[in-house]
Design a protein around this motif. Structure first.
Motif, short mmCIF file in Angstrom:
data_model
loop_
_atom_site.label_atom_id
_atom_site.label_comp_id
_atom_site.label_asym_id
_atom_site.label_seq_id
_atom_site.Cartn_x
_atom_site.Cartn_y
_atom_site.Cartn_z
N GLN A 1 -0.58 -1.32 -1.61
CA GLN A 1 0.60 -2.03 -0.68
C GLN A 1 0.97 -3.45 -1.00
N SER A 2 -0.19 -4.09 -1.38
CA SER A 2 0.22 -5.42 -1.97
C SER A 2 -0.31 -5.78 -3.52
N ARG B 1 -3.03 -10.59 7.91
CA ARG B 1 -2.64 -9.39 7.91
C ARG B 1 -3.26 -8.53 6.84
N SER C 1 3.36 -1.90 14.34
CA SER C 1 4.38 -1.13 15.37
C SER C 1 3.56 -1.01 16.94
N MET D 1 9.03 -14.44 6.90
CA MET D 1 9.03 -12.96 7.37
C MET D 1 9.73 -12.20 6.17
N ASP D 2 8.65 -11.64 5.16
CA ASP D 2 9.02 -11.02 4.04
C ASP D 2 9.12 -9.74 3.69
N ASN D 3 9.11 -8.93 5.05
CA ASN D 3 9.34 -7.44 5.26
C ASN D 3 8.07 -6.70 4.78
N ASN D 4 6.96 -7.31 4.92
CA ASN D 4 5.63 -6.88 4.59
C ASN D 4 4.98 -6.63 5.92
N ASP D 5 5.34 -7.49 6.99
CA ASP D 5 4.66 -7.38 8.24
C ASP D 5 4.48 -6.00 8.69
N GLN D 6 5.68 -5.22 8.44
CA GLN D 6 6.03 -3.95 9.11
C GLN D 6 4.99 -2.97 8.58
N ILE D 7 4.59 -3.01 7.44
CA ILE D 7 3.50 -2.14 6.85
C ILE D 7 1.88 -2.38 7.06
#
Length: 169
Positions: free
Chosen positions: A89-90, A83, A31, A60-66
């Motif tokens: 989380q992973s 990252r 963010s 872009m696997d929707n994990n970048d955002q967290i």
């Protein structure tokens, strides 16, 4: 654009690599990334994973955002990134470092080792000291072993590339 990231980074760290080579390290939550930083991260990952390794996958696997994103800049160019994920989380019960990537044009200067050392220290700073789990490409087993990781399971294929789970306690 070359030094634009400097304006936004309040927590830059400088790690001398060799004579005449200093990488500027920073870490930001997704963010907090500006568009130029995000573009540089995605471009470098695409350059290595898709083009160099010939691996067709959805990066872009929707994990970048967290995640928190580490960045190593050399003369205004992003040359290394990872990252970082907090516990669970992973991987259940572990912190994690993923999408480890270094620029092909800057290999051999110690940036990979510095990237992992910086990423480990940032996991500890951000999340506290816990075990860290990674999915390492098999050919990098020795590299990660020298940094304290141990194999923690059998070889598996991810996107047609041999990987092994590794843990650093």
């Amino acid at each position: 654009m070359a030094n634009m990231h400097k304006e936004f980074d309040q927590n830059l760290k400088f790690v001398p690599m060799s004579m005449n080579t200093t990488i500027e390290w920073s870490t930001k939550h997704f963010s907090e990334l500006n568009v130029d930083e995000l573009y540089a991260i995605l471009r470098l990952r695409s350059e290595v994973f898709v083009v160099e390794q010939n691996c067709v996958f959805l990066d872009m696997d929707n994990n970048d955002q967290i995640a928190y994103h580490t960045m190593g800049w050399l003369n205004g160019e992003l040359i290394a990134t990872t990252r970082l994920f907090n516990v669970d989380q992973s991987y259940p019960g572990y912190q994690s470092i993923g999408r480890v990537v270094g620029s092909p044009r800057h290999r051999g200067i110690g940036a990979g080792k510095a990237l992992m050392q910086y990423s480990i220290s940032e996991c500890e700073r951000l999340f506290g000291k816990h075990s860290i789990k990674i999915g390492a490409q098999l050919y990098l087993k020795k590299f990660y072993g020298e940094l304290g990781w141990e194999q923690a399971g059998e070889m598996y294929y991810e996107d047609a590339i041999e990987h092994i789970p590794m843990i650093r306690k």
